[in-house]
Design a protein around this motif. Structure first.
Motif, PDB file in Angstrom:
ATOM      1  N   ASP A  92       0.870  -1.169   0.000  1.00  0.00           N
ATOM      2  CA  ASP A  92       0.000   0.000   0.000  1.00  0.00           C
ATOM      3  C   ASP A  92       0.912   1.225   0.000  1.00  0.00           C
ATOM      4  O   ASP A  92       1.730   1.398   0.897  1.00  0.00           O
ATOM      5  N   PHE A  93       0.762   2.067  -1.009  1.00  0.00           N
ATOM      6  CA  PHE A  93       1.673   3.195  -1.176  1.00  0.00           C
ATOM      7  C   PHE A  93       1.122   4.514  -0.647  1.00  0.00           C
ATOM      8  O   PHE A  93       1.802   5.532  -0.722  1.00  0.00           O
ATOM      9  N   ASP A  94      -0.089   4.508  -0.116  1.00  0.00           N
ATOM     10  CA  ASP A  94      -0.681   5.743   0.390  1.00  0.00           C
ATOM     11  C   ASP A  94       0.091   6.253   1.598  1.00  0.00           C
ATOM     12  O   ASP A  94       0.279   5.522   2.585  1.00  0.00           O
ATOM     13  N   ASN A  95       0.555   7.506   1.525  1.00  0.00           N
ATOM     14  CA  ASN A  95       1.276   8.136   2.639  1.00  0.00           C
ATOM     15  C   ASN A  95       2.441   7.276   3.131  1.00  0.00           C
ATOM     16  O   ASN A  95       2.701   7.181   4.328  1.00  0.00           O
ATOM     17  N   LEU A  96       3.127   6.667   2.198  1.00  0.00           N
ATOM     18  CA  LEU A  96       4.187   5.727   2.555  1.00  0.00           C
ATOM     19  C   LEU A  96       5.302   6.383   3.370  1.00  0.00           C
ATOM     20  O   LEU A  96       5.764   5.826   4.361  1.00  0.00           O
ATOM     21  N   THR A  97       5.729   7.572   2.966  1.00  0.00           N
ATOM     22  CA  THR A  97       6.830   8.212   3.684  1.00  0.00           C
ATOM     23  C   THR A  97       6.429   8.606   5.104  1.00  0.00           C
ATOM     24  O   THR A  97       7.273   8.601   6.008  1.00  0.00           O
ATOM     25  N   ASP A  98       5.162   8.927   5.303  1.00  0.00           N
ATOM     26  CA  ASP A  98       4.702   9.254   6.654  1.00  0.00           C
ATOM     27  C   ASP A  98       4.700   8.009   7.533  1.00  0.00           C
ATOM     28  O   ASP A  98       5.096   8.057   8.701  1.00  0.00           O
ATOM     29  N   LYS A  99       4.238   6.892   6.983  1.00  0.00           N
ATOM     30  CA  LYS A  99       4.114   5.667   7.766  1.00  0.00           C
ATOM     31  C   LYS A  99       5.451   4.995   8.031  1.00  0.00           C
ATOM     32  O   LYS A  99       5.614   4.319   9.043  1.00  0.00           O
ATOM     33  N   THR A 100       6.391   5.170   7.124  1.00  0.00           N
ATOM     34  CA  THR A 100       7.657   4.430   7.230  1.00  0.00           C
ATOM     35  C   THR A 100       8.852   5.351   7.452  1.00  0.00           C
ATOM     36  O   THR A 100       9.979   5.000   7.118  1.00  0.00           O
ATOM     37  N   GLY A 101       8.608   6.513   8.028  1.00  0.00           N
ATOM     38  CA  GLY A 101       9.690   7.462   8.251  1.00  0.00           C
ATOM     39  C   GLY A 101      10.841   6.887   9.051  1.00  0.00           C
ATOM     40  O   GLY A 101      12.005   7.235   8.832  1.00  0.00           O
ATOM     41  N   VAL A 102      10.536   5.966  10.000  1.00  0.00           N
ATOM     42  CA  VAL A 102      11.592   5.373  10.823  1.00  0.00           C
ATOM     43  C   VAL A 102      12.609   4.614   9.976  1.00  0.00           C
ATOM     44  O   VAL A 102      13.802   4.586  10.286  1.00  0.00           O
ATOM     45  N   VAL A 103      12.148   4.016   8.877  1.00  0.00           N
ATOM     46  CA  VAL A 103      13.055   3.283   7.994  1.00  0.00           C
ATOM     47  C   VAL A 103      14.085   4.219   7.390  1.00  0.00           C
ATOM     48  O   VAL A 103      15.293   3.924   7.366  1.00  0.00           O
ATOM     49  N   PHE A 104      13.625   5.355   6.946  1.00  0.00           N
ATOM     50  CA  PHE A 104      14.525   6.296   6.281  1.00  0.00           C
ATOM     51  C   PHE A 104      15.373   7.070   7.287  1.00  0.00           C
ATOM     52  O   PHE A 104      16.484   7.498   6.965  1.00  0.00           O
ATOM     53  N   GLU A 105      14.875   7.216   8.499  1.00  0.00           N
ATOM     54  CA  GLU A 105      15.695   7.799   9.560  1.00  0.00           C
ATOM     55  C   GLU A 105      16.862   6.866   9.884  1.00  0.00           C
ATOM     56  O   GLU A 105      18.002   7.310  10.045  1.00  0.00           O
ATOM     57  N   LEU A 106      16.560   5.580   9.985  1.00  0.00           N
ATOM     58  CA  LEU A 106      17.622   4.591  10.194  1.00  0.00           C
ATOM     59  C   LEU A 106      18.620   4.612   9.046  1.00  0.00           C
ATOM     60  O   LEU A 106      19.836   4.620   9.255  1.00  0.00           O
ATOM     61  N   ALA A 107      18.093   4.611   7.833  1.00  0.00           N
ATOM     62  CA  ALA A 107      18.959   4.565   6.656  1.00  0.00           C
ATOM     63  C   ALA A 107      19.860   5.793   6.583  1.00  0.00           C
ATOM     64  O   ALA A 107      21.047   5.690   6.259  1.00  0.00           O
ATOM     65  N   ALA A 108      19.313   6.963   6.881  1.00  0.00           N
ATOM     66  CA  ALA A 108      20.090   8.190   6.803  1.00  0.00           C
ATOM     67  C   ALA A 108      21.226   8.188   7.821  1.00  0.00           C
ATOM     68  O   ALA A 108      22.356   8.585   7.519  1.00  0.00           O
ATOM     69  N   THR A 109      20.941   7.738   9.037  1.00  0.00           N
ATOM     70  CA  THR A 109      21.954   7.734  10.093  1.00  0.00           C
ATOM     71  C   THR A 109      22.993   6.641   9.882  1.00  0.00           C
ATOM     72  O   THR A 109      24.188   6.840  10.134  1.00  0.00           O
ATOM     73  N   LEU A 110      22.549   5.483   9.416  1.00  0.00           N
ATOM     74  CA  LEU A 110      23.441   4.339   9.269  1.00  0.00           C
ATOM     75  C   LEU A 110      24.092   4.266   7.889  1.00  0.00           C
ATOM     76  O   LEU A 110      24.936   3.409   7.641  1.00  0.00           O
ATOM     77  N   GLY A 111      23.694   5.166   6.984  1.00  0.00           N
ATOM     78  CA  GLY A 111      24.248   5.130   5.631  1.00  0.00           C
ATOM     79  C   GLY A 111      23.784   3.926   4.840  1.00  0.00           C
ATOM     80  O   GLY A 111      24.523   3.388   4.003  1.00  0.00           O
ATOM     81  N   ALA A 112      22.558   3.493   5.084  1.00  0.00           N
ATOM     82  CA  ALA A 112      22.030   2.296   4.426  1.00  0.00           C
ATOM     83  C   ALA A 112      21.212   2.658   3.191  1.00  0.00           C
ATOM     84  O   ALA A 112      20.684   3.754   3.063  1.00  0.00           O
ATOM     85  N   LYS A 113      21.108   1.702   2.306  1.00  0.00           N
ATOM     86  CA  LYS A 113      20.280   1.826   1.104  1.00  0.00           C
ATOM     87  C   LYS A 113      18.945   1.148   1.373  1.00  0.00           C
ATOM     88  O   LYS A 113      18.894   0.064   1.967  1.00  0.00           O
ATOM     89  N   VAL A 114      17.848   1.783   0.968  1.00  0.00           N
ATOM     90  CA  VAL A 114      16.522   1.219   1.175  1.00  0.00           C
ATOM     91  C   VAL A 114      16.002   0.636  -0.130  1.00  0.00           C
ATOM     92  O   VAL A 114      15.950   1.320  -1.156  1.00  0.00           O
ATOM     93  N   HIS A 115      15.622  -0.635  -0.089  1.00  0.00           N
ATOM     94  CA  HIS A 115      15.050  -1.329  -1.244  1.00  0.00           C
ATOM     95  C   HIS A 115      13.544  -1.420  -1.014  1.00  0.00           C
ATOM     96  O   HIS A 115      13.087  -2.180  -0.159  1.00  0.00           O
ATOM     97  N   VAL A 116      12.769  -0.635  -1.737  1.00  0.00           N
ATOM     98  CA  VAL A 116      11.310  -0.657  -1.601  1.00  0.00           C
ATOM     99  C   VAL A 116      10.770  -1.702  -2.568  1.00  0.00           C
ATOM    100  O   VAL A 116      10.905  -1.571  -3.789  1.00  0.00           O
ATOM    101  N   ALA A 117      10.154  -2.751  -2.016  1.00  0.00           N
ATOM    102  CA  ALA A 117       9.733  -3.881  -2.841  1.00  0.00           C
ATOM    103  C   ALA A 117       8.241  -4.124  -2.745  1.00  0.00           C
ATOM    104  O   ALA A 117       7.638  -4.005  -1.669  1.00  0.00           O
ATOM    105  N   SER A 118       7.650  -4.447  -3.889  1.00  0.00           N
ATOM    106  CA  SER A 118       6.250  -4.830  -3.951  1.00  0.00           C
ATOM    107  C   SER A 118       6.151  -6.145  -4.699  1.00  0.00           C
ATOM    108  O   SER A 118       6.932  -6.408  -5.625  1.00  0.00           O
ATOM    109  N   PHE A 119       5.193  -6.993  -4.314  1.00  0.00           N
ATOM    110  CA  PHE A 119       5.094  -8.337  -4.878  1.00  0.00           C
ATOM    111  C   PHE A 119       3.903  -8.475  -5.815  1.00  0.00           C
ATOM    112  O   PHE A 119       2.810  -7.982  -5.533  1.00  0.00           O
ATOM    113  N   THR A 120       4.136  -9.123  -6.956  1.00  0.00           N
ATOM    114  CA  THR A 120       3.055  -9.519  -7.861  1.00  0.00           C
ATOM    115  C   THR A 120       3.273 -10.966  -8.263  1.00  0.00           C
ATOM    116  O   THR A 120       4.391 -11.480  -8.202  1.00  0.00           O
TER     117      THR A 120
END
Length: 283
Positions: free
Chosen positions: A158-186
């Motif tokens: 579900d992509f609605d308001n994704l950055t609002d719901k998953t902000g913690v992921v990107f906060e972790l990534a920014a601090t740890l220098g990690a790459k985020v792989h956003v994956a969806s399944f079909t």
């Protein structure tokens, strides 16, 4: 991220979670909260000899000593702020109380089951808090060892308001220098192909939105295909060397399906990769 909580029963699996949390606290310069829950026996009636009260005191004393030992050793060795607490409550009540009072940003917990499957740690007393969490929770499998987080797999449907719901992921990534792989399944069938085209457009829009909100984070989007979601995730985790999986719990059926083993296939990589559970307030 200013505060990280670890509930402990002083077991090896709890110590794994504690070690993970210590590393995160060092990265974020956050305060580490270590709590232990005890359910003391009722002494209001029937304890004329003081036996129950004496037992309760012994339990409290032993737990306080272990908490003090943990706190002192971590604070001295790691140079981080550590706060401990002993609570006469069940695990869920204990965590909820501390999360609310101390404004905890993240909870880190260890699993109990040897396989680390969802139904095992969700059904256990120690981790019964996870499906009812009000803040993000990182679940550490017994086989996991701390290592620098370079790749985080964010599985979404579900992509609605994704950055609002998953902000913690990107906060972790920014601090740890990690790459985020956003994956969806079909799936692989005809309808899956139609869905895939829609998902590709959604992922493109998603990448643009994430780039605008978190320009310092490297993001890769991918559509996973296959006979099963679990199989597709396993394959991607192995090929791309994921260090953490992140999911939002607004679709309980989606989260459950990822961790439910089929008759012919057991989960393998989830036993080694920490899971970041992000509660949605849309339920």
């Amino acid at each position: 991220m200013n505060s990280i909580l670890v509930p402990t029963d002083f077991s090896l699996n709890a110590n794994k979670a504690l070690d993970y949390a210590v590393h995160l606290c060092k990265q974020f310069k956050a305060t580490l909260y270590i709590v232990h829950a005890v359910e003391l026996a009722d002494t209001s009636v029937g304890d004329r000899t003081g036996t129950t009260a004496g037992y309760n005191q012994q339990v409290k004393t032993e737990a306080e000593e272990q908490l003090t030992l943990l706190s002192t050793s971590i604070a001295e060795a790691e140079q981080i702020a550590v706060v401990t607490g002993l609570y006469n409550n069940d695990v869920v009540g204990c965590i909820n109380e501390v999360v609310a009072l101390q404004k905890i940003d993240l909870v880190v917990m260890g699993t109990l089951g040897r396989t680390g499957l969802l139904q095992q740690f969700f059904g256990s007393k120690t981790a019964s808090y996870v499906p009812h969490a009000t803040v993000p929770v990182v679940v550490i499998p017994p086989e996991a060892e701390w290592q620098s987080i370079g790749n985080i797999l964010l599985a979404v449907n579900d992509f609605d308001n994704l950055t609002d719901k998953t902000g913690v992921v990107f906060e972790l990534a920014a601090t740890l220098g990690a790459k985020v792989h956003v994956a969806s399944f079909t799936g692989d069938d005809v309808s899956g192909l139609m869905v895939s085209q829609v998902r590709e457009w959604e992922l493109l829009k998603c990448r643009q939105e994430i780039g605008a909100a978190f320009p310092e984070v490297t993001v890769q989007t991918v559509t996973l295909k296959g006979d099963s979601l679990t199989g597709a995730l396993e394959e991607y985790i192995e090929m791309e060397d994921m260090d953490m999986i992140a999911m939002v719990t607004y679709k309980r059926s989606f989260l459950s399906s990822v961790f439910r083993p089929s008759i012919t296939r057991k989960m393998t990589y989830y036993t080694k990769v920490p899971l970041l559970v992000i509660p949605s307030h849309a339920e």
